[in-house]
Design a protein around this motif. Structure first.
Motif, mmCIF file in Angstrom:
data_model
loop_
_atom_site.group_PDB
_atom_site.id
_atom_site.type_symbol
_atom_site.label_atom_id
_atom_site.label_comp_id
_atom_site.label_asym_id
_atom_site.label_seq_id
_atom_site.Cartn_x
_atom_site.Cartn_y
_atom_site.Cartn_z
ATOM 1 N N ASN A 196 -19.029 8.416 28.256
ATOM 2 C CA ASN A 196 -19.934 7.279 28.438
ATOM 3 C C ASN A 196 -19.670 6.114 27.489
ATOM 4 O OD1 ASN A 196 -21.417 8.344 26.122
ATOM 5 N ND2 ASN A 196 -22.404 9.732 27.548
ATOM 6 N N ASP A 197 -20.715 5.541 26.902
ATOM 7 C CA ASP A 197 -20.549 4.281 26.186
ATOM 8 C C ASP A 197 -19.967 4.424 24.790
ATOM 9 O OD1 ASP A 197 -22.961 5.585 25.602
ATOM 10 O OD2 ASP A 197 -23.864 3.767 24.806
ATOM 11 N N SER A 198 -19.711 5.637 24.302
ATOM 12 C CA SER A 198 -19.024 5.763 23.011
ATOM 13 C C SER A 198 -17.516 5.721 23.189
ATOM 14 C CB SER A 198 -19.402 7.070 22.305
ATOM 15 O OG SER A 198 -18.793 8.175 22.938
ATOM 16 N N ASN A 199 -17.040 5.879 24.445
ATOM 17 C CA ASN A 199 -15.612 5.826 24.763
ATOM 18 C C ASN A 199 -14.788 6.852 23.996
ATOM 19 O OD1 ASN A 199 -15.722 3.816 26.730
ATOM 20 N ND2 ASN A 199 -15.685 2.190 25.211
ATOM 21 N N THR A 203 -18.298 -0.637 28.256
ATOM 22 C CA THR A 203 -18.973 0.652 28.115
ATOM 23 C C THR A 203 -18.972 1.389 29.442
ATOM 24 O OG1 THR A 203 -21.122 -0.340 28.602
ATOM 25 C CG2 THR A 203 -20.471 -0.228 26.288
ATOM 26 N N MET A 204 -18.994 2.712 29.333
ATOM 27 C CA MET A 204 -19.037 3.600 30.484
ATOM 28 C C MET A 204 -17.943 3.294 31.508
ATOM 29 S SD MET A 204 -23.144 4.098 31.000
ATOM 30 C CE MET A 204 -22.896 5.587 31.950
ATOM 31 N N ARG A 253 -17.467 -0.046 18.530
ATOM 32 C CA ARG A 253 -17.931 -0.066 19.915
ATOM 33 C C ARG A 253 -17.058 -1.013 20.737
ATOM 34 N NH1 ARG A 253 -24.130 -1.502 20.984
ATOM 35 N NH2 ARG A 253 -24.395 0.690 20.370
ATOM 36 N N SER A 263 -23.410 5.763 22.117
ATOM 37 C CA SER A 263 -22.946 4.845 21.081
ATOM 38 C C SER A 263 -24.135 4.165 20.412
ATOM 39 C CB SER A 263 -22.022 3.779 21.689
ATOM 40 O OG SER A 263 -21.726 2.766 20.738
ATOM 41 N N THR A 303 -9.114 0.188 27.618
ATOM 42 C CA THR A 303 -10.428 0.601 28.095
ATOM 43 C C THR A 303 -10.753 0.035 29.474
ATOM 44 O OG1 THR A 303 -11.193 0.748 25.817
ATOM 45 C CG2 THR A 303 -12.881 0.670 27.501
ATOM 46 N N THR A 338 -27.509 7.539 26.097
ATOM 47 C CA THR A 338 -26.671 6.687 25.254
ATOM 48 C C THR A 338 -25.892 7.557 24.283
ATOM 49 O OG1 THR A 338 -28.337 4.916 25.365
ATOM 50 C CG2 THR A 338 -26.673 4.749 23.623
#
Length: 710
Positions: free
Chosen positions: A383-386, A347-348, A343, A198, A414, A196
């Motif tokens: 990843n999920d923090s973009n 995500t991802m 956020r 974010s 996104t 992870t």
């Protein structure tokens, strides 16, 4: 509260972990970066530089009479490269970012980048159609991150990267290759052990270490959390802060790094000091990311409007004005860079589309995205923090071909659906002050509204005229000139590598301006811009090189200049002297040394003479262009140096202090509204903690707390 009387003999100038920021004596990163993201009044960071990793080009050596780290980290080699710009020949860890530098491409042309796994039936791992990049004005795609995270299920082994000119016949295609291996690594994970990046303020951050096929043995090791604001850690460089410990058993271990609320909004890296010597030893110690601006984890807010500055220069310095008349590509090409403060609902995504679009004062759900250059750019994200590393949106010599428009926004799509969506996409339609305005302003090509009248010193010392491209030994200069056409607003931007600042420029009724500005060590690109009622912009840029020593640390205060704000630096164990004076407080009354930096001050800090004393170059009193600068070139007294602002006279709405350590902007604190004589008379900006003397390291912890006195 100090009772302030009249000032005498002053000349008005017309015209968790404490290691929040680590910087070495001179550290790696030939092209470090900085950018900004706000956490509300009183505290904001200016993201400036990179993750702490150095490649084989980083070689430690001795500096002066003390131990210093002087790595070589400004290479520009071709191919698959590390954070130092050095070609990588060894296998890369499966979860490390991958960057390239290629040249001899057709200049200012769109290219597709595709990555294929060649060990099995050819498998393309990039999005359909590949990544979309633009070569710069010399035909290069330089130090571009093409993989921030390999997709789930990616195979070990060999991969090829193909760079193809869009619409070309293949004759100019270039191919690179790299090998992935399952090496020892540290990664950031959530409570379930899932990778992870974010984290919201209520969530807990963990770091997980796995030996995999690497050489890491079971045992107990030290763990550091570092802000992602600093340059790469040099091989052999000191690691700042107090470590925690992690135990590795049966090849794995996890450590609780605390709740995300412990950290400010922004990105962070994790270092595992395997040999526990307090130094970063490449090949032995582990680091969470290996490329600049690629953090192990980012602290973000929940999904919202996601409005923040995205446009940047090559070094990641956030800016909204791009001078098509400048001859420095690093500040002229429009790039997109972001570590989102919020956020995204998506995500991802693997990659995102980035648009340069016509400015809109208000963006609503479903607004169509139409890139003014014809097509969006597609770049990888972390990843999920973009998070997105700097990626060229438009080269400078394409600026003049946009139909005369000069006011634009940047949108990161996104989910790649061609429309803007709240909570999912990110938009830049604000200026450096956070005002709703053009996210990007492009100076009219060939405009002549801005002219420079002279550059030199004007503080009673020897006056010397300077021109574009000249050098000086002064620490500050006096800049004069004229902006015709009655601009609504004027700005001055000064950029030096990973340091940059923009201030409002006061212009007289006749269009003239006169301003004293501090210089950074090295090349200073100074851009003066006039903004007009029709949203057009005219800019001109000159470069002045300062041959002064690199400051160990620097505090720079900016405001609109119609009042009198004062910058203070308090020594370890000293006391803040509201209103001026005090042997332990460097301020206007005892520290001013003039534009050339050669004057004498009346304080004595440390064990040396004036060499280890702080210096204040200018004292701006209702000068119309508020900027003051305190720095130290030598330090013989370790400890906590505290930075304050005193509202000596008047009221201001936007008082900002930028902190730089060894040429890297490591923090920016917005004290917000300050009023002399009231409960917001003084602002405690934060603490610079220094250890190791002149050859040591420093960190900055922001505050932004205001009171009538401290």
């Amino acid at each position: 509260m100090y009772v302030k009387g009249p000032r005498l003999n002053r000349i008005s100038i017309t015209g968790l972990f404490t290691a929040m920021v680590l910087v070495l004596l001179v550290s790696c990163g030939g092209d470090p970066a900085g950018s900004g993201f706000s956490t509300g009044e009183g505290s904001s960071f200016s993201l400036s530089c990179s993750s702490p990793f150095a490649g084989p080009g980083c070689v430690p050596s001795q500096g002066g009479g003390t131990v210093g780290i002087l790595p070589v980290c400004n290479d520009d080699q071709p191919g698959i490269i590390d954070a130092c710009g050095v070609t990588i020949t060894n296998p890369i860890d499966l979860h490390d970012p991958i960057a390239i530098s290629v040249s001899s491409l057709t200049a200012n042309t769109r290219h597709t980048i595709t990555i294929v796994d060649t060990d099995v039936t050819p498998l393309e791992i990039t999005p359909t159609g590949g990544l979309l990049a633009i070569s710069d004005s010399v035909g290069a795609i330089n130090k571009a991150v093409i993989v921030q995270n390999m997709p789930l299920g990616a195979f070990l082994g060999d991969y090829t990267v193909t760079i193809s000119e869009e619409g070309g016949d293949g004759s100019t295609d270039q191919t690179l290759s790299y090998t992935l291996a399952d090496l020892s690594r540290v990664r950031c994970v959530n409570g379930s052990g899932t990778a992870t990046a974010s984290f919201l303020s209520t969530e807990t951050v963990f770091a997980k270490v796995d030996a995999n096929a690497g050489p890491l043995s079971d045992g107990t090791y030290d763990v550091y959390v570092l802000s992602d604001l600093q340059k790469p850690l040099a091989n052999g460089g000191l690691i700042s802060g107090t470590p925690a410990t992690i135990t590795i058993a049966s090849g794995t271990g996890t450590i609780d790094l605390g709740t995300a609320s412990t950290y400010s909004i922004g990105g962070y890296d994790v270092v595992v000091d395997v040999n526990r010597n307090g130094l970063f030893n490449q090949g032995t110690d582990l680091i969470s990311r290996h490329n600049r601006l690629m953090s192990c984890f980012a602290v973000q807010g929940p999904s919202g409007t996601a409005v923040q500055q995205i446009a940047s220069d090559k070094n990641g310095n956030k800016r909204e004005i791009f001078d098509s008349n400048a001859n420095i590509a690093a500040i002229r090409d429009i790039q997109a860079f972001v570590i989102p403060t919020e956020r995204s609902a998506v995500t991802m995504p693997g990659a995102v589309d980035t648009y340069l679009v016509a400015h809109q004062g208000t963006w609503t759900n479903g607004d169509a995205l139409v890139d003014v250059s014809g097509v969006a750019k597609r770049s990888p994200v972390q990843n999920d923090s973009n998070s997105e590393a700097p990626w060229v949106l438009l080269p400078f010599n394409n600026l003049a071909s946009l139909g005369g428009m000069t006011c634009y926004d940047v949108v990161i799509d996104t989910n790649q659906n061609g429309t803007f969506e709240f909570g999912t996409d990110y938009v830049d339609n604000e200026d450096h002050l956070g005002n709703n305005a053009c996210g990007v302003r492009i100076s009219t090509a060939g405009c002549s509204n801005v002219s420079f009248g002279g550059v030199g010193t004007s503080d009673g010392g020897t006056s010397s005229a300077l021109g574009d491209g000249d050098t000086t030994t002064d620490t500050a200069i006096n800049l004069t000139g004229t902006i015709t056409g009655s601009p609504d607003t004027a700005y001055l931007t000064i950029t030096a590598g990973e340091q940059s600042n923009t201030i409002i420029l006061a212009v007289a009724v006749d269009g003239s301006f006169n301003i004293n500005i501090p210089l950074f060590a090295g090349d200073n690109h100074i851009t003066v811009s006039g903004i007009y009622a029709d949203n057009s912009t005219c800019s001109q840029t000159i470069t002045i090189t300062s041959l002064t020593d690199l400051a160990l640390f620097r505090a720079q205060l900016t405001w609109d200049g119609s009042t009198d704000m004062d910058l203070h630096l308090v020594r370890p164990g000293g006391t803040y002297s509201n209103g001026g004076g005090g042997a332990g407080d460097c301020n206007y009354s005892n520290c001013k040394v003039g534009l050339d930096g050669q004057g004498s001050n009346s304080i004595s800090w440390g064990t040396g003479g004036e060499e280890d004393d702080p210096k204040l170059d200018v004292d701006c009193i209702s000068c119309g262009n508020g900027i003051e600068n305190i720095w130290m070139n030598q330090i013989t007294e370790d400890g906590e140096y505290k930075v304050y602002v005193d509202a000596f006279f008047g009221a201001e709405n936007d008082v900002t202090v930028t902190i730089s350590i060894l040429g890297t902007t490591v923090g920016q604190v917005n004290c917000g509204t300050m009023v002399s004589g009231g409960p917001t008379d003084s602002c405690f900006v934060g603490t610079i903690t220094w250890s190791g003397g002149t050859g040591g390291i420093g960190s900055f912890t922001p505050s932004g707390v205001k009171a009538d006195d401290f």
